[in-house]
Scaffold this active site. Structure first.
Site, PDB file in Angstrom:
ATOM      1  N   ASP A   8       0.874  -1.178   0.000  1.00  0.00           N
ATOM      2  CA  ASP A   8       0.000   0.000   0.000  1.00  0.00           C
ATOM      3  C   ASP A   8       0.914   1.232   0.000  1.00  0.00           C
ATOM      4  O   ASP A   8       2.145   1.114  -0.157  1.00  0.00           O
ATOM      5  CB  ASP A   8      -0.991  -0.033   1.180  1.00  0.00           C
ATOM      6  CG  ASP A   8      -0.337   0.222   2.539  1.00  0.00           C
ATOM      7  OD1 ASP A   8       0.917   0.285   2.612  1.00  0.00           O
ATOM      8  OD2 ASP A   8      -1.069   0.359   3.531  1.00  0.00           O
ATOM      9  N   HIS A   9       0.329   2.419   0.219  1.00  0.00           N
ATOM     10  CA  HIS A   9       1.121   3.651   0.217  1.00  0.00           C
ATOM     11  C   HIS A   9       2.131   3.669   1.371  1.00  0.00           C
ATOM     12  O   HIS A   9       3.181   4.294   1.276  1.00  0.00           O
ATOM     13  CB  HIS A   9       0.203   4.879   0.306  1.00  0.00           C
ATOM     14  CG  HIS A   9      -0.820   4.757   1.394  1.00  0.00           C
ATOM     15  ND1 HIS A   9      -1.970   4.004   1.238  1.00  0.00           N
ATOM     16  CD2 HIS A   9      -0.841   5.229   2.668  1.00  0.00           C
ATOM     17  CE1 HIS A   9      -2.654   4.044   2.371  1.00  0.00           C
ATOM     18  NE2 HIS A   9      -1.998   4.779   3.253  1.00  0.00           N
ATOM     19  N   CYS A  65       3.341  -3.047   4.066  1.00  0.00           N
ATOM     20  CA  CYS A  65       2.512  -1.895   4.425  1.00  0.00           C
ATOM     21  C   CYS A  65       3.269  -1.139   5.519  1.00  0.00           C
ATOM     22  O   CYS A  65       4.473  -1.353   5.683  1.00  0.00           O
ATOM     23  CB  CYS A  65       1.091  -2.308   4.828  1.00  0.00           C
ATOM     24  SG  CYS A  65       0.953  -3.337   6.295  1.00  0.00           S
ATOM     25  N   GLY A  66       2.601  -0.257   6.240  1.00  0.00           N
ATOM     26  CA  GLY A  66       3.313   0.515   7.251  1.00  0.00           C
ATOM     27  C   GLY A  66       3.911  -0.370   8.329  1.00  0.00           C
ATOM     28  O   GLY A  66       5.075  -0.225   8.696  1.00  0.00           O
ATOM     29  N   THR A  67       3.097  -1.274   8.844  1.00  0.00           N
ATOM     30  CA  THR A  67       3.558  -2.172   9.910  1.00  0.00           C
ATOM     31  C   THR A  67       3.846  -3.591   9.422  1.00  0.00           C
ATOM     32  O   THR A  67       4.490  -4.363  10.137  1.00  0.00           O
ATOM     33  CB  THR A  67       2.466  -2.299  10.985  1.00  0.00           C
ATOM     34  OG1 THR A  67       1.273  -2.799  10.355  1.00  0.00           O
ATOM     35  CG2 THR A  67       2.173  -0.968  11.654  1.00  0.00           C
ATOM     36  N   GLY A  68       3.282  -3.975   8.293  1.00  0.00           N
ATOM     37  CA  GLY A  68       3.332  -5.363   7.826  1.00  0.00           C
ATOM     38  C   GLY A  68       2.181  -6.188   8.372  1.00  0.00           C
ATOM     39  O   GLY A  68       1.962  -7.327   7.945  1.00  0.00           O
ATOM     40  N   HIS A  98      10.668 -23.846   8.759  1.00  0.00           N
ATOM     41  CA  HIS A  98       9.672 -24.529   9.589  1.00  0.00           C
ATOM     42  C   HIS A  98       8.238 -24.335   9.099  1.00  0.00           C
ATOM     43  O   HIS A  98       7.416 -25.240   9.269  1.00  0.00           O
ATOM     44  CB  HIS A  98       9.762 -24.038  11.039  1.00  0.00           C
ATOM     45  CG  HIS A  98      10.992 -24.525  11.751  1.00  0.00           C
ATOM     46  ND1 HIS A  98      11.160 -24.418  13.110  1.00  0.00           N
ATOM     47  CD2 HIS A  98      12.125 -25.122  11.287  1.00  0.00           C
ATOM     48  CE1 HIS A  98      12.329 -24.927  13.457  1.00  0.00           C
ATOM     49  NE2 HIS A  98      12.943 -25.349  12.359  1.00  0.00           N
ATOM     50  N   HIS A 133       8.249 -30.893  10.053  1.00  0.00           N
ATOM     51  CA  HIS A 133       7.643 -29.584   9.786  1.00  0.00           C
ATOM     52  C   HIS A 133       6.544 -29.696   8.726  1.00  0.00           C
ATOM     53  O   HIS A 133       5.574 -28.936   8.755  1.00  0.00           O
ATOM     54  CB  HIS A 133       8.714 -28.576   9.384  1.00  0.00           C
ATOM     55  CG  HIS A 133       9.773 -28.429  10.424  1.00  0.00           C
ATOM     56  ND1 HIS A 133       9.509 -27.902  11.667  1.00  0.00           N
ATOM     57  CD2 HIS A 133      11.086 -28.791  10.431  1.00  0.00           C
ATOM     58  CE1 HIS A 133      10.619 -27.928  12.403  1.00  0.00           C
ATOM     59  NE2 HIS A 133      11.584 -28.469  11.666  1.00  0.00           N
TER      60      HIS A 133
END
Ligand code: RB5
Length: 147
Positions: A8-9, A65-68, A98, A133
């Protein structure tokens, strides 16, 4: 392998850094947007990219994005997706070894470009370990089949 990448932006500048790294290292990619100066709702780009990974058009993808967090939550709603938000290199390695994560998510406002590129490089170059796994990853995928 052709990679899918999108943001995103809030993630567009880190996306450009990663695209530059891909170009320098002859890694092919398709960019799902956004473009600089454009405002995009993160679920829209995350859904488009995640569907293209889930249907096999792309083997793996990267969302920013800003935070993910927003792109991670959104991508994980698509069946077949295992999106991992990584803020360190160890987690990026484990997400592949994993969890067989097929999407890496990053937060531009959280992780600086130098570390982000190390995370990307590690995630790209680490194989799924399989074995016990694989049993666990299969159990993850069974959860969405039973909903
Ligand atoms: C956009 O301002 C921001 O909310 C988005 O990039 C992301 O951080 C959401 O999780």
């Amino acid at each position: 392998m052709v990679l899918a990448i999108g943001s995103d932006h809030g993630g567009v500048h880190l996306k450009d850094e990663i695209k530059h790294y891909f170009t320098e290292n002859d890694i092919e990619f398709f960019d799902f947007g956004a473009q600089v100066g454009e405002s995009v709702d993160y679920p829209d780009v995350a859904k488009k990219l995640a569907v293209a990974v889930a249907d096999g058009t792309y083997e793996r993808g990267i969302l920013i994005c800003g935070t993910g967090i927003g792109v991670s939550i959104s991508a994980n709603k698509v069946h077949g997706i295992r999106a991992a938000l990584c803020t360190d290199v160890y987690s990026a390695q484990m997400a592949r070894e994993h969890n067989d994560a097929n999407i890496l998510t990053l937060g531009e406002r959280v992780t600086g470009p130098g570390l982000a590129l190390m995370i990307v490089e590690t995630w790209l170059n680490t194989a799924f370990a399989g074995g016990r796994h694989a049993r666990r990853v299969n159990k993850i995928m069974e959860i969405e089949q039973n909903r």
